[in-house]
Design a protein around this motif. Structure first.
Motif, PDB file in Angstrom:
ATOM      1  N   GLY A  38     -58.704  93.839 -23.343  1.00  0.00           N
ATOM      2  CA  GLY A  38     -58.185  92.555 -24.110  1.00  0.00           C
ATOM      3  C   GLY A  38     -58.182  91.156 -22.960  1.00  0.00           C
ATOM      4  N   ALA A  39     -57.794  91.699 -21.833  1.00  0.00           N
ATOM      5  CA  ALA A  39     -58.064  90.697 -20.623  1.00  0.00           C
ATOM      6  C   ALA A  39     -59.394  90.443 -20.343  1.00  0.00           C
ATOM      7  N   ALA A  40     -60.479  91.271 -20.459  1.00  0.00           N
ATOM      8  CA  ALA A  40     -61.829  90.795 -20.405  1.00  0.00           C
ATOM      9  C   ALA A  40     -62.463  90.077 -21.427  1.00  0.00           C
ATOM     10  N   MET A  41     -61.982  90.227 -22.778  1.00  0.00           N
ATOM     11  CA  MET A  41     -62.402  89.474 -23.809  1.00  0.00           C
ATOM     12  C   MET A  41     -61.673  87.907 -23.597  1.00  0.00           C
ATOM     13  N   ALA A  42     -60.608  87.860 -23.263  1.00  0.00           N
ATOM     14  CA  ALA A  42     -59.916  86.587 -22.950  1.00  0.00           C
ATOM     15  C   ALA A  42     -60.722  85.488 -21.944  1.00  0.00           C
ATOM     16  N   LEU A  43     -60.957  86.348 -20.881  1.00  0.00           N
ATOM     17  CA  LEU A  43     -61.987  85.798 -19.722  1.00  0.00           C
ATOM     18  C   LEU A  43     -63.113  85.256 -20.288  1.00  0.00           C
ATOM     19  N   LEU A  44     -63.969  86.232 -21.280  1.00  0.00           N
ATOM     20  CA  LEU A  44     -65.405  86.005 -21.626  1.00  0.00           C
ATOM     21  C   LEU A  44     -65.281  84.692 -22.692  1.00  0.00           C
ATOM     22  N   LEU A  45     -64.062  84.604 -23.403  1.00  0.00           N
ATOM     23  CA  LEU A  45     -64.109  83.409 -24.507  1.00  0.00           C
ATOM     24  C   LEU A  45     -64.113  81.983 -23.651  1.00  0.00           C
ATOM     25  N   LEU A  46     -63.173  82.029 -22.626  1.00  0.00           N
ATOM     26  CA  LEU A  46     -63.057  80.831 -21.762  1.00  0.00           C
ATOM     27  C   LEU A  46     -64.281  80.540 -21.138  1.00  0.00           C
ATOM     28  N   THR A  47     -65.248  81.393 -20.909  1.00  0.00           N
ATOM     29  CA  THR A  47     -66.424  81.354 -20.044  1.00  0.00           C
ATOM     30  C   THR A  47     -67.339  80.768 -21.142  1.00  0.00           C
ATOM     31  N   LEU A  48     -67.192  81.323 -22.285  1.00  0.00           N
ATOM     32  CA  LEU A  48     -68.262  80.701 -23.324  1.00  0.00           C
ATOM     33  C   LEU A  48     -68.089  79.308 -23.785  1.00  0.00           C
ATOM     34  N   ARG A  49     -66.785  78.761 -23.508  1.00  0.00           N
ATOM     35  CA  ARG A  49     -66.318  77.473 -23.950  1.00  0.00           C
ATOM     36  C   ARG A  49     -64.798  77.195 -23.445  1.00  0.00           C
ATOM     37  N   PRO A  50     -64.562  75.995 -22.842  1.00  0.00           N
ATOM     38  CA  PRO A  50     -63.355  75.727 -22.415  1.00  0.00           C
ATOM     39  C   PRO A  50     -62.422  75.748 -23.696  1.00  0.00           C
ATOM     40  N   GLY A  51     -61.146  75.986 -23.432  1.00  0.00           N
ATOM     41  CA  GLY A  51     -60.387  75.533 -24.605  1.00  0.00           C
ATOM     42  C   GLY A  51     -58.834  76.185 -24.261  1.00  0.00           C
ATOM     43  N   PRO A  52     -58.015  76.332 -25.222  1.00  0.00           N
ATOM     44  CA  PRO A  52     -56.401  76.516 -25.034  1.00  0.00           C
ATOM     45  C   PRO A  52     -56.307  77.745 -24.667  1.00  0.00           C
ATOM     46  N   TRP A  53     -55.944  78.284 -23.412  1.00  0.00           N
ATOM     47  CA  TRP A  53     -55.820  79.504 -23.022  1.00  0.00           C
ATOM     48  C   TRP A  53     -54.738  80.417 -23.658  1.00  0.00           C
ATOM     49  N   LEU A 102     -59.554  84.648 -40.462  1.00  0.00           N
ATOM     50  CA  LEU A 102     -59.589  83.382 -40.941  1.00  0.00           C
ATOM     51  C   LEU A 102     -60.220  82.394 -40.106  1.00  0.00           C
ATOM     52  N   LEU A 103     -59.909  82.336 -38.775  1.00  0.00           N
ATOM     53  CA  LEU A 103     -60.563  81.280 -37.933  1.00  0.00           C
ATOM     54  C   LEU A 103     -62.129  81.600 -37.743  1.00  0.00           C
ATOM     55  N   ALA A 104     -62.337  82.974 -37.622  1.00  0.00           N
ATOM     56  CA  ALA A 104     -63.804  83.262 -37.433  1.00  0.00           C
ATOM     57  C   ALA A 104     -64.652  82.831 -38.801  1.00  0.00           C
ATOM     58  N   LEU A 105     -64.217  83.044 -39.995  1.00  0.00           N
ATOM     59  CA  LEU A 105     -64.874  82.469 -41.265  1.00  0.00           C
ATOM     60  C   LEU A 105     -64.784  80.829 -41.399  1.00  0.00           C
ATOM     61  N   THR A 106     -64.235  80.329 -40.629  1.00  0.00           N
ATOM     62  CA  THR A 106     -64.112  78.751 -40.743  1.00  0.00           C
ATOM     63  C   THR A 106     -65.428  78.338 -39.824  1.00  0.00           C
ATOM     64  N   LEU A 120     -64.587  87.648 -33.082  1.00  0.00           N
ATOM     65  CA  LEU A 120     -63.727  86.858 -32.293  1.00  0.00           C
ATOM     66  C   LEU A 120     -64.307  85.865 -31.654  1.00  0.00           C
ATOM     67  N   MET A 121     -65.580  86.084 -31.212  1.00  0.00           N
ATOM     68  CA  MET A 121     -66.169  85.025 -30.506  1.00  0.00           C
ATOM     69  C   MET A 121     -66.411  83.764 -31.363  1.00  0.00           C
ATOM     70  N   ALA A 122     -66.627  84.134 -32.682  1.00  0.00           N
ATOM     71  CA  ALA A 122     -67.105  83.055 -33.661  1.00  0.00           C
ATOM     72  C   ALA A 122     -65.768  82.105 -33.799  1.00  0.00           C
ATOM     73  N   ALA A 123     -64.741  82.970 -34.095  1.00  0.00           N
ATOM     74  CA  ALA A 123     -63.166  82.547 -34.223  1.00  0.00           C
ATOM     75  C   ALA A 123     -63.137  81.410 -32.970  1.00  0.00           C
ATOM     76  N   TRP A 124     -63.160  82.021 -31.923  1.00  0.00           N
ATOM     77  CA  TRP A 124     -63.042  81.005 -30.467  1.00  0.00           C
ATOM     78  C   TRP A 124     -63.807  79.799 -30.522  1.00  0.00           C
ATOM     79  N   LEU A 125     -65.167  79.876 -30.824  1.00  0.00           N
ATOM     80  CA  LEU A 125     -66.192  78.801 -30.809  1.00  0.00           C
ATOM     81  C   LEU A 125     -65.773  77.827 -32.007  1.00  0.00           C
ATOM     82  N   SER A 126     -65.094  78.319 -32.982  1.00  0.00           N
ATOM     83  CA  SER A 126     -64.567  77.407 -34.341  1.00  0.00           C
ATOM     84  C   SER A 126     -63.356  76.653 -33.796  1.00  0.00           C
ATOM     85  N   THR A 127     -62.584  77.383 -32.655  1.00  0.00           N
ATOM     86  CA  THR A 127     -61.268  76.766 -32.455  1.00  0.00           C
ATOM     87  C   THR A 127     -61.104  76.251 -31.059  1.00  0.00           C
TER      88      THR A 127
END
Length: 903
Positions: A182-197, A361-365, A422-429
């Motif tokens: 879980g920690a590694a994925m959170a780190l990856l998401l913020l590396t792919l694109r900055p956003g709300p931690w 739902l966020l991923a589908l957006t 989940l990466m798709a959900a993050w990139l959309s949000t």
């Protein structure tokens, strides 16, 4: 989470306060490109006016702020993951949060015993070493098992727990791996694109506790290393794109493949998909894209090379392992496929795709989110769809599983698809909650998926209530964000309320799913009770009688399997994916039973095989009460000592032929062939009489009075009863279960043997199912073998040495399966690959040698070591080059300030 374009005044206020923007980016950031790189490091009004020094300070401040956000996201994801995982166990009432056992299927029969043995090995409390396990299967390749089950760094945590807390230790190992993922994925998401931690933390938790984890990997702990490896390998790809961390990247790959190469292979394929998408969506030149791709390939090759000493050993051990029956992949119906996106669904025949309703739902957006560039939307949507389709097509199914369709769970790569969603959900949000049209479009798709899942047998009674509750909370979170955008009353507090609702929806639904899935599994699959007094008492009794290597001690069967790993001794019981084919075939030919399609041979309580394998002490136990899932098992234990030959015997009449001797169709004759004496009277063909309706069968034969009657029918399921004796149950169910030879009683004075069979199915019997053991013959055979056998036997780690009587000729037979890796010598001769006689180690003797020595080295270790050394030299060369470039002030062409973001 309002978009930056709509909150200029809020951004200005945040920047003056030195805090974070409402959209999640830190002060000093601007809108980013699709690949996460900053389009600018200063506001438009400062363009052309800021000095180089101030620009440098701004970039440094931004990097520190982003590192701080990533640290907060990782820590929050780890904490939330751990809490939700424990809450799921609490709802299920399972250990360590309740009395109910978690030891379903292989968790109790493989992973728990292996971890208990690993602790003992690390503390020097076993007879073997990292190369060889003397306790299981009469001698097994432990380095292969170590690489398959125990090579994760997390497995060292077993040292922190006492011997009687093996279950708690394994649960902590499991929880630590899931938490780290879980920690590694959170780190990856913020590396792919900055956003709300906080959102990154919630999505990281959604990945770590996806359906694949809850339904599959939580009870197969070594797969969890792949769950952690996927985001880490994606980070390696990001470093390769930016030309950074050239040494750390291969080391991460090496650790991932060393920890569990099977799921690391799938994670590597998934990371390759992510890297391909990132290269396609980046605003880079073709040269820079190619350079990044080549650096990534170099890192993977060097990393896998570093892990080669272990990976190659496992690969070669797999090639000589007992082959499981081939399976043909059949794609699951799309209704079942889609149903697994819902909460509280469980099945081993379909992919466990649950990631939580809000995250889904966020991923589908993403396909509908016009705030994301079309190229990014198309690339990520296409990649996710293609990975989903690849799971349903046999050629790509085989690619995901390294060319072999697995037995049992066919969708073992599901965690990769969960990660992509989940990466798709993050990139959309990441840059703010998607606008209303995107939310409505995603809601329509989610409604269609839910309707398509109706009637699925995988749906639990909690599925739709949990889904509805999470959806309502998610809608409320979105409403809070929309109100904050419109500067409604309490606008400053509404984003925090939205995050709280998102956490509640995601965590609550996941905890309910975890609890329900545990309960469903316990009701539908085989289980083993928790470790209790039965195991403790047996371990104490076994230790008191242990006389290895003078003779073996067999603890018999205790609940769970892999008994000798839990309680000690040197029996046949052994359950591993790498159980050698020669071990399985040898024991099966001698009348031993097995589970798991031959890969789990079990103890055989038979005096002839005890003599063959030098089992001088045999434990027998019976439960004091029926076994229950919520009760610690207790048992009564008896101990029997029997004179047996030494571990190494001499067969003067045996000359090894050029071609290895083969077993025959009769287990009784095979036992006599290895013992070197005729001890059975075997009726050539017992007469059969079938009942009037074709049910019960009666076998009649003649045997010496007073002999022991043994019945051998490996495929038979039902009962067998000698006239005047109680019926004995047989549970053959080929190919999964092979029934062992069992004693029915004693031949009466008349010499007539009448056996009544009550089969559960149409009986399938061998030609000679009955053997009558004459005990006086066996006693004489044991006395003769002891007289001319080894006078002393010593073992240390992975070696065995035996002293023989002077003038010994013929063949020395070592009561150890001749698995690949053994070398032996007689006297002062040079060691050569060991010969084999009916599955056991055999050493020719010429009458001059008074000693026999054998040593085991896992096949592939030498070649793997050479590959690993070469990879290490390459890594050192890469590190030296990077250091030279830094010292001379040169910068890699791809390592510009813009591309170094997040790295």
């Amino acid at each position: 989470m309002p978009p930056a374009a709509e909150t200029e005044s809020a951004q200005a206020e945040s920047e003056r306060a030195g805090g974070e923007r409402p959209g999640g980016a830190t002060a000093g950031d601007t809108r980013t490109e699709d690949d996460g790189r900053p389009a600018s490091t200063s506001g438009p009004e400062d363009t052309g006016h800021a000095t180089a020094a101030s620009g440098h300070r701004a970039r440094a401040w931004t990097r520190r702020a982003r590192h701080s956000a990533r640290l907060r996201a990782s820590a929050a994801a780890a904490l939330l993951t751990c809490v939700v995982l424990c809450l799921g166990g609490l709802l299920a009432g399972s250990h360590p949060f309740g009395p109910t056992t978690r030891n379903t299927v292989d968790l109790g029969q493989q992973y728990l015993p292996f971890h208990a043995y690993w602790r003992r090995l690390l503390l020097g409390e076993t007879h073997g070493d990292l190369f060889l396990n003397w306790n299981s299967g009469f001698g097994a390749n432990f380095l292969g098992d170590y690489g398959t089950y125990l090579s994760s760094p997390f497995d060292l945590l077993v040292l922190l727990f006492p011997a009687d807390s093996a279950e708690l230790a394994l649960y902590v190992v499991t929880a630590a791996k899931i938490t780290a993922a879980g920690a590694a994925m959170a780190l990856l998401l913020l590396t792919l694109r900055p956003g709300p931690w906080p959102v990154a933390a919630v999505l990281g938790t959604a990945y770590a506790l996806c359906g694949w984890t809850l339904n599959f990997a939580a009870t197969v702990p070594m797969w969890l290393d792949g769950l952690l490896a996927f985001p880490l390998l994606c980070l390696v790809g990001e470093w390769a794109r930016a030309g950074r961390r050239a040494v750390l990247g291969p080391l991460v790959v090496a650790v991932a493949w060393y920890a569990n190469f099977y799921t690391a292979y799938m994670a590597t394929l998934g990371a390759a998909v992510v890297l391909a998408v990132r290269l396609c969506t980046a605003d880079d030149t073709g040269r820079r894209r190619l350079a990044g791709l080549l650096r990534a390939a170099r890192g993977v090759l060097v990393g896998v090379g570093l892990a080669a000493p272990l990976v190659l050993v496992i690969f070669l051990a797999t090639r000589v392992a007992d082959p499981t029956p081939g399976t043909t992949f059949t794609a699951v119906a799309w209704t079942e496929f889609l149903a697994r996106l819902l909460p509280a669904t469980a099945s081993v025949a379909s992919p466990a795709l649950f990631i939580g309703t809000p995250a889904l739902l966020l991923a589908l957006t993403l396909p509908f989110n016009r705030a994301v560039t079309p190229r990014t939307r198309l690339a990520w949507t296409a990649a996710t769809a293609l990975v989903a389709l690849s799971m349903q097509w046999e050629p790509t199914h085989l690619l995901w599983h390294a060319g072999a369709s697995p037995n049992g769970i066919p969708y073992r790569q599901t965690f990769v698809l969960c990660g992509l969603l989940l990466m798709a959900a993050w990139l959309s949000t990441a840059q703010g909650l998607p606008r209303t049209p995107a939310l409505l479009g995603a809601g329509a798709v989610l409604a269609a998926l839910t309707l398509a899942s109706r009637g699925s047998p995988d749906v639990d009674r909690w599925t739709y209530p949990a889904f509805a509750a999470a959806l309502v909370l998610g809608v409320l979170a979105a409403a809070a964000v929309l109100l904050a955008r419109r500067k409604a009353v309490g606008a400053k507090a509404l984003p925090a309320v939205a995050v709280a609702l998102l956490v509640l929806a995601q965590a609550g639904e996941t905890a309910i799913s975890a609890g329900r899935i545990e309960r469903q599994q316990l009701a539908e699959v085989s289980w083993a009770p928790r470790l209790g007094p039965w195991h403790t008492d047996m371990a104490r009794a076994t230790a008191s009688k242990d006389a290895w290597p003078r003779r073996r001690t067999d603890p018999g069967e205790v609940p769970g399997g892999n008994d000798v790993l839990l309680v000690g001794g040197q029996g046949a019981d052994y359950y591993s994916s790498l159980t050698a084919d020669v071990t399985s075939r040898t024991l099966a030919s001698l009348g031993f039973g097995s589970y798991a399609k031959g890969r789990h041979p079990v103890s055989l309580d038979n005096p002839v095989t005890d003599a063959i394998f030098s089992i001088g002490t045999r434990m027998r136990s019976a439960p004091a009460a029926p076994l229950r899932t919520d009760r610690l098992p207790e048992a009564t234990i008896s101990i029997a000592d029997t004179p047996v030959p030494p571990l190494v015997t001499v067969r003067p009449d045996l000359r090894l032929p050029a071609r290895e001797a083969r077993f025959g169709p009769s287990a009784f004759a095979n036992q006599e062939a290895l013992l070197g004496a005729d001890v059975y009277e075997v009726p050539a063909a017992p007469r059969r009489a079938t009942g009037p309706r074709g049910g019960a069968v009666t076998l009649t034969a003649s045997c010496p009075a007073g002999a022991q009657v043994w019945f051998w029918a490996p495929d038979y399921r039902g009962t067998a009863a000698l006239a005047g004796s109680a019926p004995v149950a047989f549970a053959g169910r080929p190919p999964a279960v092979i029934g062992p030879m069992q004693r029915l009683g004693t031949v009466p004075a008349s010499g007539e043997v009448r056996i009544a069979l009550d089969p559960a199915t149409r009986p399938v019997l061998p030609r000679q199912p009955v053997g009558c053991l004459v005990e006086d013959r066996l006693t004489e055979a044991v006395r003769r073998s002891t007289t001319i056998g080894a006078t002393a036997v010593r073992t240390s780690g992975h070696t065995l040495t035996a002293e023989l009587p002077p003038g010994s000729k013929g063949t020395a037979l070592v009561a150890v399966p001749r698995i690949s890796g053994w070398t032996c010598s007689a006297g002062n001769a040079a060691p050569v690959p060991a010969r084999r006689h009916l599955g056991l180690i055999a050493v020719p003797l010429d009458g001059t040698a008074t000693t026999v020595g054998c040593s085991f080295r896992p096949p592939g270790l030498r070649l793997g070591g050479a590959i690993g050394a070469t990879a290490l030299l390459c890594l050192l060369a890469i590190g030296a080059r990077q250091r030279f470039l830094r010292r001379t002030g040169r910068v890699h062409p791809a390592c510009t300030p813009a591309s170094s973001d997040g790295n």
